[in-house]
Design an enzyme around this catalytic site. Sequence first.
Site, PDB file in Angstrom:
ATOM      1  CG  ASP A   1      90.006  65.324  38.593  1.00  0.00           C
ATOM      2  OD1 ASP A   1      89.705  65.798  37.490  1.00  0.00           O
ATOM      3  OD2 ASP A   1      90.026  65.993  39.642  1.00  0.00           O
TER       4      ASP A   1
ATOM      5  CD  GLU B   1      92.127  66.843  34.297  1.00  0.00           C
ATOM      6  OE1 GLU B   1      91.700  67.928  33.869  1.00  0.00           O
ATOM      7  OE2 GLU B   1      91.801  66.374  35.409  1.00  0.00           O
TER       8      GLU B   1
END
Length: 549
Positions: A202, A271
């Site tokens: 993330d 990401e």
Amino acid sequence: MATHTDWWRSAVIYQIYPRSFFDSNGDGIGDLPGILQKLDYVADLGVDAVWISPFFQSPMKDFGYDISDYRAVDPIFGTLDDFKAILTAAHDRGLRVLIDQVWNHTSDEHLWFVESRQSRDNPKADWYVWADPNPDGTPPNNWLATLGGSAWAWEPRRQQYYLHNFLVSQPDLNWYNPEVVSAILDTARFWLEMGVDGFRLDVVNFFTHDPSLQNNPMRPADVPRPAGAAPNDPFFSQINLYNFCQPQTVELLRPIRQLMDRYAGTTTLAEISSAEDTLLVSSAYVQGRDRLHMAYNSSLMTDTPLTAHRLTGLIRRVETLFEDGVICWTAGTHDFPRLKSRWSQSQPTAFLQEAFDHMFAALIISLRGSCCIYQGDELGLTQADIPYEKMQDPYGIQGYPHVLGRDGSRTPMPWLKEATNAGFTQATVPWLPIPTDHQEQAVDVQDADPNSLLHKYRRLIHWRQDQLALRAGDLQLLELADDRLVGFLRQCETQRLLCLFNLSPETVYQDLSRFPRCQPTGEEVFSSDRSYHDTLEIPPYGVFFANLD
């Protein structure tokens, strides 16, 4: 299961958002046993791997992206044994399993932060990003949180501010502290030893900040916002030069890659979020053998129409920037409006919308690199309109009505058209409402229709597995006379595959004389076409695949 260690270079990955996949116990929230029950559905798609969004212990203020224990399963999702059962079942079906790892921040209920906030001299005092106030008591600089407001929160016990790039309840870890990095690697090792095949990481580009804490400059009116940024989002009122995307982050990726290399066949998917130039930043994170394996970004997650000119430019730039790295082509996740709705305003009829959807499915599995399909995009689910009183996403609640948040792309999967709550749950009320039009697109409806988008995805993905040029070939963009067409060759030593895409709502014609001995693949994976000697007719949003001798 395939044994080659570089499987991730051309993988098709299916993202599962556990809260909304399938509820096995009737509480209105999807769970791990629900994933297990529906795993055959995923395997039937023909994908290589699943990415499962967070199921870890959390107060759920950001629905699992605020983790209070990296090694525990939150009871609403099940138990650690439930996850181990998914691992076993997935591997038995030839599926690899990637899990989300949220290493930029923790929940403020994590024991690390509970200790860190107590004083300036405890063992974890430097595990988070702390800073003294300005002389007038205000935050140390003007940085903004992505979810609204200042990026700094006051802690009276320390008489300092802590950095939170997201919610106030999500304090940022201090990646400049080697002890933090060591603890994170221990967490990764825990899951790797259990048998996971990799991690989706993330907001990797938020790991570090400028230590001097310089103010960000305000964004001039003539400086465009990054791709995917909402026009009214206050976070992009600044040019975010110092709060993230720092060059030091790339150096911190080395120990992560070194750890992954000890577990053959494992991978990382990064990401890259909110950057001014997401493609450029993404490429830097995957260049060489000492960084991450794959990265995805928001380049395809905007409502800017997907024209041939735009797509060609994007492919050309990717081929230049990712020559030594792997991009994961991603057009939908739980954080962005639904793929189906993003470009729908440019399709005046349902027929053209359907043709576009089928064309895009063929496109994303044909590009060089890996690709990711978000649950429900294979059904053509639309962005849901969630009324304010039923919103769950803190980002949407805080930004309403200017920023509607992420609930609209997180609604439950419709499995059965005529069942209660579309077969997602036996609860009276699911955690988010299910739109009526989603029930019309339910899995059982599309299973019964051989021409449905779901069947198209299945045929394409299975067909892709047998095309060595798509699995291991390079990509060569073609210069075509008609600017409504995008064409490229995917080629390896044993196959040359011609790929043509009509990105317009009109019929176009392509001279095939420049491609002698062109043999259509014969697979029912593309829109209808007709040939007149050396002229190929490609219908609106049509696709043509052919092998070249």
